[in-house]
Enzyme design. Structure first.
Site, short mmCIF file in Angstrom:
data_model
loop_
_atom_site.label_atom_id
_atom_site.label_comp_id
_atom_site.label_asym_id
_atom_site.label_seq_id
_atom_site.Cartn_x
_atom_site.Cartn_y
_atom_site.Cartn_z
N ARG A 107 -3.35 -6.94 7.91
CA ARG A 107 -2.24 -6.73 8.78
C ARG A 107 -1.67 -4.99 8.92
O ARG A 107 -0.98 -5.12 8.60
CB ARG A 107 -1.27 -7.75 8.52
N THR A 111 0.90 -4.71 15.71
CA THR A 111 -0.08 -5.07 16.17
C THR A 111 -0.04 -6.60 15.35
O THR A 111 -0.81 -8.05 16.33
CB THR A 111 -1.68 -4.72 16.21
N ASP A 203 7.35 -10.69 1.51
CA ASP A 203 5.95 -9.93 1.19
C ASP A 203 4.59 -10.20 0.32
O ASP A 203 5.85 -9.40 -0.91
CB ASP A 203 6.01 -8.46 1.40
N ASP A 206 3.49 -7.33 -2.16
CA ASP A 206 4.91 -6.70 -2.86
C ASP A 206 5.25 -7.53 -4.20
O ASP A 206 5.59 -6.83 -5.04
CB ASP A 206 5.50 -5.97 -1.74
C1 PRP Z 1 -0.78 -10.86 3.96
C2 PRP Z 1 -1.00 -11.61 3.22
C3 PRP Z 1 -2.35 -12.66 3.98
C4 PRP Z 1 -2.13 -12.32 5.84
C5 PRP Z 1 -1.25 -13.11 6.12
O1 PRP Z 1 -1.66 -9.60 3.21
O2 PRP Z 1 -1.58 -12.11 2.08
O3 PRP Z 1 -3.08 -12.13 4.07
O4 PRP Z 1 -0.24 -11.10 5.40
O5 PRP Z 1 -0.77 -12.86 7.42
P1 PRP Z 1 -1.67 -13.17 8.89
O6 PRP Z 1 -1.86 -14.57 8.89
O7 PRP Z 1 -0.35 -13.34 10.38
O8 PRP Z 1 -2.40 -12.52 8.73
P2 PRP Z 1 -1.06 -8.10 4.21
O9 PRP Z 1 -1.80 -8.18 4.94
O10 PRP Z 1 0.31 -7.79 4.35
O11 PRP Z 1 -1.97 -7.46 3.32
P3 PRP Z 1 -1.40 -7.04 1.46
O12 PRP Z 1 -1.90 -8.14 0.94
O13 PRP Z 1 -2.78 -5.69 1.08
O14 PRP Z 1 -0.15 -6.48 0.94
N1 URA Z 2 1.80 -11.46 5.00
C1 URA Z 2 2.88 -11.97 3.50
O1 URA Z 2 2.85 -11.32 2.66
N2 URA Z 2 4.40 -12.41 4.06
C2 URA Z 2 4.63 -13.20 5.21
O2 URA Z 2 6.26 -13.76 5.40
C3 URA Z 2 3.77 -12.93 5.85
C4 URA Z 2 2.58 -11.93 5.94
#
Ligand code: PRP
Ligand code: URA
Length: 212
Positions: A107, A111, A203, A206
């Site tokens: 994400r 945005t 997150d 993380d």
């Molecule tokens: C997080 C999570 C989802 C997304 C959800 O991933 O694991 O994939 O955000 O958010 P949304 O419903 O608003 O799209 P992130 O983009 O942080 O990537 P990561 O898993 O690599 O940290």
């Molecule tokens: N992605 C995450 O990992 N946590 C949130 O709360 C939203 C998006």
């Protein structure tokens, strides 16, 4: 939130107990990872209630009987990288032969729009039931984009499995893909101004991989 007939919110005491520990800032990587796995296994039990089956004959010490087993090559799970990876073993605990595809999606922090960076899917996935794994359904953008991609690859029987959802994410996904059954363990209160689920767990990527 509106009632969507394709959405199941499990809201089960055993799962909620584990989610309470998962959410805590005092829960560190090892326990966090194990809890994501265990919760996924419990959600899998519900999401597989109508899994495709095949008839088999089994000889017991007393008789031969007709039984049902999960059909071969019928189910694929697709974790959305990174956090979805933490759910794969939770499905494999109950159904070890599920095929695994991977979709990389992040994400944009400003945005909140999803960006695809990787996609590798099992051969023949278009004929399988395909279950997208991502613990967090926040705005729903990543899940909707992953499902768009699977539909472009010809998948027709798609489900979404998440642990914590925001009402906004459920609404967006259920509206964009009314044919997709959505299973979430719990639905939280809201998204904050940064697109994080509140109270949520922070997150997920993380916390799973210890990157912050
Ligand atoms: C997080 C999570 C989802 C997304 C959800 O991933 O694991 O994939 O955000 O958010 P949304 O419903 O608003 O799209 P992130 O983009 O942080 O990537 P990561 O898993 O690599 O940290
Ligand atoms: N992605 C995450 O990992 N946590 C949130 O709360 C939203 C998006």
């Amino acid at each position: 939130m509106k009632n969507f007939k394709n959405v199941t919110i499990l809201d089960h005491p055993l799962i909620n107990h584990k989610i309470a520990i998962l959410r805590s800032v005092d829960t560190h990587t090892k326990d966090f990872r194990e809890l994501v796995e265990e919760i996924t296994t419990l959600v899998t039990y519900e999401a597989f209630k109508d899994a495709p089956t095949r008839d088999v004959e089994v000889r017991t010490p007393l008789a031969v009987c007709k039984q049902k087993m999960i059909a071969e090559n019928a189910i694929a799970v697709v974790p959305v990288l990174r956090a979805g990876l933490g759910m794969v073993q939770g499905v494999h605990t109950l159904f070890p032969t599920a095929k695994v595809g991977h979709i990389g999606m992040y994400r944009d922090e400003e945005t909140l729009e999803p960006h695809e960076y990787y996609c590798k899917l099992p051969e023949g996935i278009e004929n399988m039931r395909t279950i997208v794994l991502d613990p967090m359904l926040a705005t729903g953008g990543s899940a909707a984009a992953a499902i768009d991609l699977l539909k472009k690859r010809g998948c027709k029987d798609i489900r979404q499995m998440s642990i914590i959802a925001a009402p906004e994410g459920i609404e967006r996904l259920a509206t964009a893909h009314p044919d997709v059954k959505i299973f979430v363990a719990v639905c939280d209160e809201k998204l904050n101004e940064n697109g994080y689920i509140v109270p949520g767990l922070g997150d997920a990527g993380d916390r799973l991989f210890g990157t912050k």
